[in-house]
Design a protein around this motif. Structure first.
Motif, PDB file in Angstrom:
ATOM      1  N   LEU A 157       1.308  -1.124  -0.027  1.00 39.30           N
ATOM      2  CA  LEU A 157       0.605   0.144   0.286  1.00 39.30           C
ATOM      3  C   LEU A 157       0.553   1.405  -0.253  1.00 39.30           C
ATOM      4  N   LYS A 158       0.418   2.060  -0.194  1.00 39.70           N
ATOM      5  CA  LYS A 158       1.007   3.705   0.300  1.00 39.70           C
ATOM      6  C   LYS A 158      -0.044   4.338   0.650  1.00 39.70           C
ATOM      7  N   CYS A 159      -0.076   4.507   1.950  1.00 36.85           N
ATOM      8  CA  CYS A 159      -1.212   5.092   2.705  1.00 36.85           C
ATOM      9  C   CYS A 159      -0.898   6.739   2.764  1.00 36.85           C
ATOM     10  N   PHE A 160      -1.662   7.056   2.263  1.00 36.86           N
ATOM     11  CA  PHE A 160      -1.281   8.840   3.190  1.00 36.86           C
ATOM     12  C   PHE A 160      -0.678   9.392   4.226  1.00 36.86           C
ATOM     13  N   GLY A 192       1.269 -19.059  17.105  1.00 36.22           N
ATOM     14  CA  GLY A 192       0.537 -19.128  18.608  1.00 36.22           C
ATOM     15  C   GLY A 192       1.031 -18.445  19.424  1.00 36.22           C
ATOM     16  N   ASN A 193       2.384 -17.258  19.108  1.00 35.02           N
ATOM     17  CA  ASN A 193       2.836 -16.285  19.743  1.00 35.02           C
ATOM     18  C   ASN A 193       2.716 -14.795  18.891  1.00 35.02           C
ATOM     19  N   ILE A 194       1.337 -14.466  17.880  1.00 35.63           N
ATOM     20  CA  ILE A 194       1.816 -13.583  17.119  1.00 35.63           C
ATOM     21  C   ILE A 194      -0.046 -12.959  16.877  1.00 35.63           C
ATOM     22  N   SER A 195       0.586 -11.413  18.119  1.00 32.79           N
ATOM     23  CA  SER A 195      -1.129 -10.885  17.659  1.00 32.79           C
ATOM     24  C   SER A 195      -0.937  -9.827  17.074  1.00 32.79           C
ATOM     25  N   PRO A 196      -1.653  -9.677  15.261  1.00 31.99           N
ATOM     26  CA  PRO A 196      -1.803  -8.526  13.945  1.00 31.99           C
ATOM     27  C   PRO A 196      -2.128  -8.050  15.382  1.00 31.99           C
ATOM     28  N   ALA A 197      -1.733  -6.180  14.646  1.00 34.88           N
ATOM     29  CA  ALA A 197      -2.918  -4.824  15.342  1.00 34.88           C
ATOM     30  C   ALA A 197      -3.073  -4.345  13.736  1.00 34.88           C
ATOM     31  N   ILE A 198      -4.019  -4.448  13.856  1.00 38.67           N
ATOM     32  CA  ILE A 198      -4.867  -4.095  11.733  1.00 38.67           C
ATOM     33  C   ILE A 198      -5.319  -2.537  12.159  1.00 38.67           C
ATOM     34  N   SER A 199      -3.652  -1.762  11.066  1.00 34.36           N
ATOM     35  CA  SER A 199      -4.281  -0.596  10.565  1.00 34.36           C
ATOM     36  C   SER A 199      -6.125   0.177  10.061  1.00 34.36           C
ATOM     37  N   VAL A 200      -6.358   0.890  10.750  1.00 36.14           N
ATOM     38  CA  VAL A 200      -8.015   1.118  10.830  1.00 36.14           C
ATOM     39  C   VAL A 200      -8.232   2.819  10.990  1.00 36.14           C
ATOM     40  N   GLU A 201      -8.558   3.532  10.070  1.00 35.64           N
ATOM     41  CA  GLU A 201      -8.883   5.077  10.788  1.00 35.64           C
ATOM     42  C   GLU A 201      -9.832   5.416  11.281  1.00 35.64           C
ATOM     43  N   GLY A 202     -10.944   4.572  10.929  1.00 41.72           N
ATOM     44  CA  GLY A 202     -12.701   4.272  11.498  1.00 41.72           C
ATOM     45  C   GLY A 202     -13.057   3.860  10.816  1.00 41.72           C
ATOM     46  N   PHE A 203     -14.497   3.601  10.329  1.00 40.33           N
ATOM     47  CA  PHE A 203     -15.672   2.871   9.267  1.00 40.33           C
ATOM     48  C   PHE A 203     -15.243   3.270   7.834  1.00 40.33           C
ATOM     49  N   GLU A 204     -16.084   2.124   7.209  1.00 37.19           N
ATOM     50  CA  GLU A 204     -15.271   2.431   6.102  1.00 37.19           C
ATOM     51  C   GLU A 204     -14.862   4.022   5.017  1.00 37.19           C
ATOM     52  N   LYS A 205     -15.445   4.865   5.309  1.00 34.49           N
ATOM     53  CA  LYS A 205     -15.376   5.904   4.601  1.00 34.49           C
ATOM     54  C   LYS A 205     -14.067   6.303   4.683  1.00 34.49           C
ATOM     55  N   THR A 259     -11.374   4.637   6.600  1.00 34.31           N
ATOM     56  CA  THR A 259     -10.574   4.276   5.983  1.00 34.31           C
ATOM     57  C   THR A 259      -9.828   4.156   4.546  1.00 34.31           C
ATOM     58  N   ASP A 260     -10.511   3.992   3.893  1.00 30.91           N
ATOM     59  CA  ASP A 260     -10.500   3.939   2.639  1.00 30.91           C
ATOM     60  C   ASP A 260      -9.733   4.613   1.759  1.00 30.91           C
ATOM     61  N   ALA A 261     -10.464   6.459   2.291  1.00 27.56           N
ATOM     62  CA  ALA A 261      -9.743   7.353   2.734  1.00 27.56           C
ATOM     63  C   ALA A 261      -8.738   7.626   1.863  1.00 27.56           C
ATOM     64  N   ARG A 262      -8.083   7.421   3.341  1.00 28.89           N
ATOM     65  CA  ARG A 262      -6.365   7.020   3.465  1.00 28.89           C
ATOM     66  C   ARG A 262      -5.984   5.823   2.987  1.00 28.89           C
ATOM     67  N   MET A 288     -10.491  -1.092   0.995  1.00 26.24           N
ATOM     68  CA  MET A 288      -9.186  -1.546   1.788  1.00 26.24           C
ATOM     69  C   MET A 288     -10.737  -1.694   3.423  1.00 26.24           C
ATOM     70  N   HIS A 289     -11.271  -0.816   3.734  1.00 24.36           N
ATOM     71  CA  HIS A 289     -12.597  -1.854   4.793  1.00 24.36           C
ATOM     72  C   HIS A 289     -12.762  -3.002   4.606  1.00 24.36           C
ATOM     73  N   LYS A 290     -13.032  -3.628   3.197  1.00 27.09           N
ATOM     74  CA  LYS A 290     -13.880  -4.530   2.872  1.00 27.09           C
ATOM     75  C   LYS A 290     -12.855  -5.845   3.416  1.00 27.09           C
ATOM     76  N   LYS A 291     -11.702  -5.293   2.680  1.00 27.90           N
ATOM     77  CA  LYS A 291     -11.165  -6.631   3.182  1.00 27.90           C
ATOM     78  C   LYS A 291     -10.334  -6.898   4.312  1.00 27.90           C
ATOM     79  N   ILE A 292     -10.480  -5.356   5.340  1.00 25.47           N
ATOM     80  CA  ILE A 292     -10.111  -5.570   6.860  1.00 25.47           C
ATOM     81  C   ILE A 292     -11.033  -6.173   7.498  1.00 25.47           C
ATOM     82  N   ALA A 293     -12.639  -5.768   7.067  1.00 26.44           N
ATOM     83  CA  ALA A 293     -13.467  -6.499   7.510  1.00 26.44           C
ATOM     84  C   ALA A 293     -12.610  -8.550   7.325  1.00 26.44           C
TER      85      ALA A 293
END
Length: 484
Positions: free
Chosen positions: A130-133, A218-231, A233-236, A241-246
């Motif tokens: 990705l290339k997030c703003f 077993g010993n990994i916990s992902p912290a998934i990047s979001v900005e909020g709801f769909e609007k 998150t997808d804006a940045r 992206m939000h659907k992929k995250i879900a």
């Protein structure tokens, strides 16, 4: 070796439950509930009895620990069909990080006069799909820089052996794209089963197969990047992206892998970032067990100050996170507003704090302070180790400021831990240290900032407004002093 509160607590728990192993005890729902209630009571008593900090600071610490207990319980319950995850939660996360005796700490304290750093944040590779703003790392698909597997593996070995550190944070770039000598992040976790890995991730590569691989480690916990709801998150992060995250969260939940969210707060989403509505969605509907809040910093692709959370928004976010932690028992940590819990800034190898090591080997005080006085590759070539990094004068100078600002003061005289950051809240302090020690900027944006008079004045002005906004809260609510 002096026993810690946590070690005494473990002994009491095992004695009260007839000496069975902790893993056997927590597997029983009723016993686990009793253990949590017992631990809650004992920890509260011990934390509130500590007179080295203002009473309100200690209360904040207790509420955060209580939320950690709730988080661990939820993660364990969700991993009913993931035995490796349950084992890692008990052995690596609970026992190794919190309860296990650590002679390394005593040895470090004898040599350096303080406890060692608690963890490292490592970005093994800059490559990202990705290339997030506003990305602090300025990552993209064109970024090929990475640490060698041998260096990465050695870093984890050394922090465990030298510091008694069993917690490792992985960032990027996109960590799941890292590969060297045929080794990946999954291989790193399997090579170090005594460590627990928090991995900041964009989620795009977490299909059902990857979720299962993470569960088997077993010993990994992902912290998934979001900005909020769909609007937001997808804006940045890009359309869809939000659907992929879900979907990634669904995959992790089905595999029994505990995961959280990582929210970058800007002036545009500061209100939604800590709202009940957002937490209900990610915690209740999606199954997240924790959340990290990062107020955007003007570095990397976000060098301008125009997206920063305003001081007034920052205070409002502080009130909201307090509500989420105290009233809802959610584990939510804001790296500025939650600073009373960590006794202020945690950068530069502060006791219990951390260093940041990026893909080229540059070591910086933290991920948001992009200036490096030392490179881990050079340290190793010269026969050194992580303790030589710790000794660096630039890092020592920051730790000295941390002590003078708060840690070495009487409780009633401590500096404002709601404005704890030497970069964001006290830029003139950091600029003076940068001028004195001349650490290397790790990217062009960091170099430009050093030469940009308007940037420097803007940062100083921002910090002044933050202190003006947060200091009355600190004085009245934490120190019990009148603002008149």
């Amino acid at each position: 070796m002096e026993k810690t509160l946590n070690q005494n607590l473990l002994e009491e728990i095992l004695a009260n439950f007839k000496g069975k192993s902790l893993e056997a005890l927590v597997s029983n729902d009723m016993i686990r509930k009793s253990i949590i209630e017992f631990a809650d009571k004992k920890i509260k008593e011990a934390i509130l009895a500590d007179k080295n900090f203002p009473r309100r600071v200690q209360e904040d610490k207790y509420y955060m620990v209580r939320s950690i207990l709730a988080m661990a319980d939820k993660a364990y319950r969700n991993a009913e069909n993931a035995p490796a995850v349950r084992k890692a939660l008990v052995d690596s996360f609970i026992q190794n990080i919190y309860l296990k005796p650590k002679p390394q700490i005593d040895k470090f304290r004898l040599e350096f006069g303080q406890n060692p750093p608690g963890f490292l944040l490592i970005s093994p590779g800059k490559l990202c799909n990705l290339k997030c703003f506003g990305c602090y790392a300025n990552s993209s698909s064109a970024s090929a820089e990475k640490l060698s597997w041998d260096v990465l593996n050695r870093i984890i070995d050394e922090k465990t052996e030298l510091w008694g550190s069993y917690f490792t944070v992985i960032s990027g770039g996109e960590p799941l794209l890292y590969q060297d000598q045929g080794k990946t992040m999954i291989d790193l976790a399997k090579a170090h089963p005594d460590n627990y890995f928090l991995m900041y991730d964009n989620s795009t590569l977490i299909d059902k197969e990857m979720a299962q691989k993470i569960a088997e480690a077993g010993n990994i916990s992902p912290a998934i990047s979001v900005e909020g709801f769909e609007k937001d998150t997808d804006a940045r992060r890009g359309p869809g992206m939000h659907k992929k995250i879900a979907q990634a969260m669904k995959n992790l939940k089905e595999a029994g892998v505990p995961f959280g969210i990582s929210v970058t707060a800007t002036k545009n989403n500061a209100e939604i970032a800590v709202s009940d509505e957002l937490m209900n969605y990610y915690f209740n509907e999606c199954g997240a067990v924790y959340g990290w809040i990062f107020q955007i910093m003007p570095i990397g692709r976000a060098k301008g100050l125009d997206l920063m959370v305003s001081p007034e928004q920052r205070l409002a976010m502080y009130r909201r996170t307090q509500h989420l932690i105290k009233d809802r028992k959610l584990f939510i940590a804001d790296f500025w507003n939650s600073a009373p819990v960590t006794d202020g800034c945690i950068s530069a190898g502060k006791p219990g704090g951390y260093f940041y090591i990026e893909w080229n080997g540059n070591v910086t005080p933290c991920v948001f302070n992009p200036y490096s006085p030392v490179n881990i590759n050079d340290v190793y070539k010269k026969g050194g180790n992580l303790n030589d990094v710790f000794r660096n004068p630039f890092f020592e100078s920051i730790r000295k400021w941390q002590k003078e600002y708060a840690l070495d003061r009487k409780p009633e005289e401590m500096g404002d831990l709601l404005a704890p950051c030497p970069v964001k809240d006290h830029y003139c302090v950091m600029k003076s240290l940068l001028d004195e020690y001349r650490p290397k900027p790790i990217d062009p944006a960091a170099k430009e900032a050093l030469e940009d008079f308007d940037y420097q004045k803007g940062m100083e002005k921002y910090g002044e407004k933050v202190i003006e906004t947060m200091e009355p809260v600190w004085q009245k609510e934490y120190l019990g002093k009148s603002n008149e």
